[in-house]
Design a protein around this motif. Sequence first.
Motif, PDB file in Angstrom:
ATOM      1  N   GLY A 166       9.716 -13.677   6.805  1.00  0.00           N
ATOM      2  CA  GLY A 166      11.120 -13.434   6.493  1.00  0.00           C
ATOM      3  C   GLY A 166      11.293 -12.416   5.378  1.00  0.00           C
ATOM      4  N   PHE A 167      10.414 -11.459   5.323  1.00  0.00           N
ATOM      5  CA  PHE A 167      10.395 -10.466   4.252  1.00  0.00           C
ATOM      6  C   PHE A 167      11.017  -9.179   4.785  1.00  0.00           C
ATOM      7  N   ALA A 168      11.924  -8.578   4.009  1.00  0.00           N
ATOM      8  CA  ALA A 168      12.656  -7.407   4.510  1.00  0.00           C
ATOM      9  C   ALA A 168      11.931  -6.083   4.263  1.00  0.00           C
ATOM     10  N   PHE A 169      10.827  -6.118   3.527  1.00  0.00           N
ATOM     11  CA  PHE A 169      10.029  -4.914   3.241  1.00  0.00           C
ATOM     12  C   PHE A 169      10.841  -3.838   2.524  1.00  0.00           C
ATOM     13  N   HIS A 170      11.721  -4.268   1.607  1.00  0.00           N
ATOM     14  CA  HIS A 170      12.456  -3.307   0.795  1.00  0.00           C
ATOM     15  C   HIS A 170      11.477  -2.565  -0.107  1.00  0.00           C
ATOM     16  N   GLU A 171      11.770  -1.301  -0.351  1.00  0.00           N
ATOM     17  CA  GLU A 171      10.864  -0.461  -1.139  1.00  0.00           C
ATOM     18  C   GLU A 171      10.589  -1.055  -2.520  1.00  0.00           C
ATOM     19  N   GLN A 172      11.628  -1.562  -3.169  1.00  0.00           N
ATOM     20  CA  GLN A 172      11.445  -2.113  -4.512  1.00  0.00           C
ATOM     21  C   GLN A 172      10.499  -3.307  -4.504  1.00  0.00           C
ATOM     22  N   ASN A 173      10.647  -4.175  -3.521  1.00  0.00           N
ATOM     23  CA  ASN A 173       9.781  -5.352  -3.443  1.00  0.00           C
ATOM     24  C   ASN A 173       8.353  -4.974  -3.075  1.00  0.00           C
ATOM     25  N   MET A 174       8.198  -3.971  -2.254  1.00  0.00           N
ATOM     26  CA  MET A 174       6.860  -3.500  -1.920  1.00  0.00           C
ATOM     27  C   MET A 174       6.159  -2.939  -3.155  1.00  0.00           C
ATOM     28  N   LYS A 175       6.919  -2.248  -3.999  1.00  0.00           N
ATOM     29  CA  LYS A 175       6.344  -1.697  -5.227  1.00  0.00           C
ATOM     30  C   LYS A 175       5.865  -2.816  -6.145  1.00  0.00           C
ATOM     31  N   LEU A 176       6.614  -3.927  -6.189  1.00  0.00           N
ATOM     32  CA  LEU A 176       6.206  -5.056  -7.016  1.00  0.00           C
ATOM     33  C   LEU A 176       4.878  -5.641  -6.539  1.00  0.00           C
ATOM     34  N   THR A 227       0.853   0.382   0.570  1.00  0.00           N
ATOM     35  CA  THR A 227       1.069  -0.469  -0.598  1.00  0.00           C
ATOM     36  C   THR A 227      -0.221  -1.134  -1.040  1.00  0.00           C
ATOM     37  N   LEU A 228      -0.998  -1.634  -0.084  1.00  0.00           N
ATOM     38  CA  LEU A 228      -2.242  -2.339  -0.402  1.00  0.00           C
ATOM     39  C   LEU A 228      -3.423  -1.389  -0.581  1.00  0.00           C
ATOM     40  N   GLN A 230       4.098  -9.282 -13.412  1.00  0.00           N
ATOM     41  CA  GLN A 230       3.706  -8.273 -12.430  1.00  0.00           C
ATOM     42  C   GLN A 230       2.186  -8.145 -12.366  1.00  0.00           C
ATOM     43  N   ALA A 231       1.505  -8.219 -13.508  1.00  0.00           N
ATOM     44  CA  ALA A 231       0.043  -8.146 -13.525  1.00  0.00           C
ATOM     45  C   ALA A 231      -0.561  -9.326 -12.770  1.00  0.00           C
ATOM     46  N   LYS A 232       0.043 -10.498 -12.938  1.00  0.00           N
ATOM     47  CA  LYS A 232      -0.418 -11.693 -12.222  1.00  0.00           C
ATOM     48  C   LYS A 232      -0.240 -11.513 -10.721  1.00  0.00           C
ATOM     49  N   LEU A 233       0.910 -11.000 -10.344  1.00  0.00           N
ATOM     50  CA  LEU A 233       1.212 -10.755  -8.936  1.00  0.00           C
ATOM     51  C   LEU A 233       0.235  -9.744  -8.344  1.00  0.00           C
ATOM     52  N   GLN A 234      -0.015  -8.663  -9.057  1.00  0.00           N
ATOM     53  CA  GLN A 234      -0.931  -7.626  -8.582  1.00  0.00           C
ATOM     54  C   GLN A 234      -2.348  -8.166  -8.409  1.00  0.00           C
ATOM     55  N   THR A 235      -2.776  -9.010  -9.338  1.00  0.00           N
ATOM     56  CA  THR A 235      -4.116  -9.594  -9.252  1.00  0.00           C
ATOM     57  C   THR A 235      -4.253 -10.459  -8.008  1.00  0.00           C
ATOM     58  N   GLU A 236      -3.229 -11.257  -7.715  1.00  0.00           N
ATOM     59  CA  GLU A 236      -3.273 -12.118  -6.532  1.00  0.00           C
ATOM     60  C   GLU A 236      -3.332 -11.281  -5.257  1.00  0.00           C
ATOM     61  N   ILE A 237      -2.572 -10.192  -5.214  1.00  0.00           N
ATOM     62  CA  ILE A 237      -2.582  -9.332  -4.039  1.00  0.00           C
ATOM     63  C   ILE A 237      -3.929  -8.623  -3.900  1.00  0.00           C
ATOM     64  N   GLU A 238      -4.497  -8.207  -5.002  1.00  0.00           N
ATOM     65  CA  GLU A 238      -5.788  -7.517  -4.968  1.00  0.00           C
ATOM     66  C   GLU A 238      -6.875  -8.391  -4.357  1.00  0.00           C
ATOM     67  N   ARG A 239      -6.903  -9.668  -4.719  1.00  0.00           N
ATOM     68  CA  ARG A 239      -8.016 -10.528  -4.301  1.00  0.00           C
ATOM     69  C   ARG A 239      -7.756 -11.291  -3.000  1.00  0.00           C
ATOM     70  N   ALA A 240      -6.532 -11.181  -2.481  1.00  0.00           N
ATOM     71  CA  ALA A 240      -6.208 -11.898  -1.242  1.00  0.00           C
ATOM     72  C   ALA A 240      -6.981 -11.321  -0.054  1.00  0.00           C
ATOM     73  N   ILE A 271       6.758   0.110   9.079  1.00  0.00           N
ATOM     74  CA  ILE A 271       6.455  -0.997   8.168  1.00  0.00           C
ATOM     75  C   ILE A 271       4.947  -1.174   8.025  1.00  0.00           C
ATOM     76  N   ILE A 272       4.227  -1.076   9.130  1.00  0.00           N
ATOM     77  CA  ILE A 272       2.762  -1.192   9.068  1.00  0.00           C
ATOM     78  C   ILE A 272       2.187  -0.135   8.137  1.00  0.00           C
ATOM     79  N   GLY A 273       2.686   1.085   8.278  1.00  0.00           N
ATOM     80  CA  GLY A 273       2.236   2.165   7.403  1.00  0.00           C
ATOM     81  C   GLY A 273       2.546   1.875   5.943  1.00  0.00           C
ATOM     82  N   ASN A 274       3.727   1.328   5.696  1.00  0.00           N
ATOM     83  CA  ASN A 274       4.122   0.989   4.327  1.00  0.00           C
ATOM     84  C   ASN A 274       3.234  -0.110   3.741  1.00  0.00           C
ATOM     85  N   ILE A 275       2.918  -1.101   4.561  1.00  0.00           N
ATOM     86  CA  ILE A 275       2.059  -2.194   4.095  1.00  0.00           C
ATOM     87  C   ILE A 275       0.676  -1.668   3.721  1.00  0.00           C
ATOM     88  N   LEU A 276       0.092  -0.868   4.605  1.00  0.00           N
ATOM     89  CA  LEU A 276      -1.244  -0.335   4.350  1.00  0.00           C
ATOM     90  C   LEU A 276      -1.252   0.563   3.109  1.00  0.00           C
TER      91      LEU A 276
END
Length: 202
Positions: A126-136, A170-171, A109-119, A163-168
């Motif tokens: 094809g992503f369903a934007f489920h709450e659990q996956n967004m939290k990850l 989350t990030l 999860q730390a690796k995943l978070q780091t990649e998202i932070e620097r992207a 979904i746009i609101g959820n993405i913003l």
Amino acid sequence: LLQLLTEGVDRSQVSKIFENVTFVVFNYDRCLEHFLAEALAAYYVDRLDDMRRVVANAKFIHPYGTVGELGWFGSMGPSFGAEVSGEKLLQIAGGLKTFTEQFTDEVLQAKLQTEIERARTVVFLGFAFHEQNMKLLAPKQKSDAKRIFATAYAVSQSDCEVIIGNILATLQTKPAHTSVEIRNDLKCAGLFEQYWRSLRAS
């Protein structure tokens, strides 16, 4: 996707093709890894083993595990499409997590978070934007993402706004800092066709 990655890249530079790309795959399969190696070998008319080494050096994150890493990733996993014994299937199943199971791999999860932070650019396909996956995906620090592209095929416009609101959220960013293009009329290939130049400019 392959055309986008290979445009303007000659054979001598192919080892660097995935330097600025990270794939987060919520499926258990290894279809993407298998396809990329086969497609690169066909595109560059080159040895499959060489292209497998290129793909093996790319960054793939499977939050819920895989049905065994491909053998050419340096592991003892089954080859793509191989028939395996019941004993092997049980062993593989032990490494998988279902959607309803709690995610406890803190290192992953730390690796995943780091990649998202620097992207700088994030693409949801094809992503369903489920709450659990967004939290990850949620980084500990505000993401550097400036542009986000997403498919939400056949999802209503009002739900796309949610979904746009959820993405913003989350990030941890805002519309003033990050543009979001979410299309409910396009599938994955259509998104690449429609935003080819935008993605090349990332």
